[in-house]
Design a protein around this motif. Structure first.
Motif, mmCIF file in Angstrom:
data_model
loop_
_atom_site.group_PDB
_atom_site.id
_atom_site.type_symbol
_atom_site.label_atom_id
_atom_site.label_comp_id
_atom_site.label_asym_id
_atom_site.label_seq_id
_atom_site.Cartn_x
_atom_site.Cartn_y
_atom_site.Cartn_z
ATOM 1 N N THR B 17 0.821 -1.203 0.000
ATOM 2 C CA THR B 17 0.000 0.000 0.000
ATOM 3 C C THR B 17 0.858 1.258 0.000
ATOM 4 N N SER B 19 1.225 5.147 0.736
ATOM 5 C CA SER B 19 0.613 6.138 1.632
ATOM 6 C C SER B 19 1.371 7.450 1.546
ATOM 7 N N SER B 81 -4.577 12.958 3.366
ATOM 8 C CA SER B 81 -3.737 11.808 3.052
ATOM 9 C C SER B 81 -4.342 10.938 1.965
ATOM 10 N N THR B 83 -4.140 6.887 0.377
ATOM 11 C CA THR B 83 -3.648 5.520 0.377
ATOM 12 C C THR B 83 -4.115 4.853 -0.907
#
Lengths: 107, 123
Positions: B17, B19, B81, B83
């Motif tokens: 992932t 981020s 943010s 992801t």
């Protein structure tokens, strides 16, 4: 999804030339079209929004036009600082799509 | 003066992932005039919209990435943010965070960008 087709992909021109770049939308976006200039290694810079509104600080040699599905960015007299890549963006109904970009090169 | 700064790993392994965080300074993320978004640009290619968020938490995602993307906002830190899960080499790109401006009776458009951060996906 709304698709944006930008042309040409590359344009060779000389200082002082009048240059026009076109963006076509797959369906009507009214006047929700913006143009950006991007130089190598840098973030895009807003030039024009809502088809023809010039962003503050952008030289008046840049102008935009069109409506519905066909839009243009015109540089009236190309300057050395204008050699860059230009991107169109449609923004409507909380969905955003960029064109593929047009690189303006020195002839 | 408004500044947007992306931060996060520059290298992510395949299938993991990605981020990233965008820190906003010089303006409040708690504004009813602005939205906040992510755009990426693979090397030598065009710009691709990833997603957009409003300070209230309302989110809008690209249909092509929607199954793998999540964007959140932390108003206490003036940050938002990104992801992106299950990454592949095709996700290698410069990732930009940006502000979107909504003027009266108009949809929001990108008006100010961070400098961008290169994220490489490799095994």
């Amino acid at each position: 999804d709304i698709q944006m087709t930008q042309s040409p992909s590359t344009l060779s021109a000389s200082v002082g030339d009048r240059v026009t770049i076109t963006c076509r939308a797959s369906r009507s976006i009214s006047s929700w079209l913006a143009w950006y200039q991007q130089k190598p290694g840098k973030a895009p810079n807003l030039l024009i929004y809502k088809t023809s509104s010039l962003e503050s600080g952008v030289p008046s040699r840049f102008s935009g036009g069109g409506s519905g599905t066909e839009f243009t960015l015109t540089i009236s007299s190309l300057q050395p600082d204008d050699f860059a890549t230009y991107h169109c963006l449609q923004y409507s109904s909380y969905s955003w799509t960029f064109g593929q970009g047009t690189k303006v090169e020195i002839k | 003066q408004l500044q947007l700064q992306e931060s996060g790993p520059g290298l992510v392994k395949t299938s993991e992932t990605l981020s990233l965080t965008c820190t906003v300074s010089g303006d409040s993320i708690n504004s009813n005039v602005y939205f906040w978004g992510w755009v990426r640009q693979p090397p030598g290619k065009g710009l691709e919209w990833i997603g957009t968020i409003y300070y209230s938490g309302s989110t809008y995602y690209s249909p092509s990435l929607e199954s793998r993307v999540s964007i959140s906002v932390d108003t206490s830190k003036n940050q938002f943010s990104l992801t992106l899960s299950s990454v592949t080499a095709a996700d290698t790109a410069v990732y930009y965070c940006a502000r979107l401006r909504r003027q009266s009776n108009s949809w929001p458009h990108f008006d100010y960008w961070g400098q961008g951060t290169l994220v490489t996906v490799s095994s």
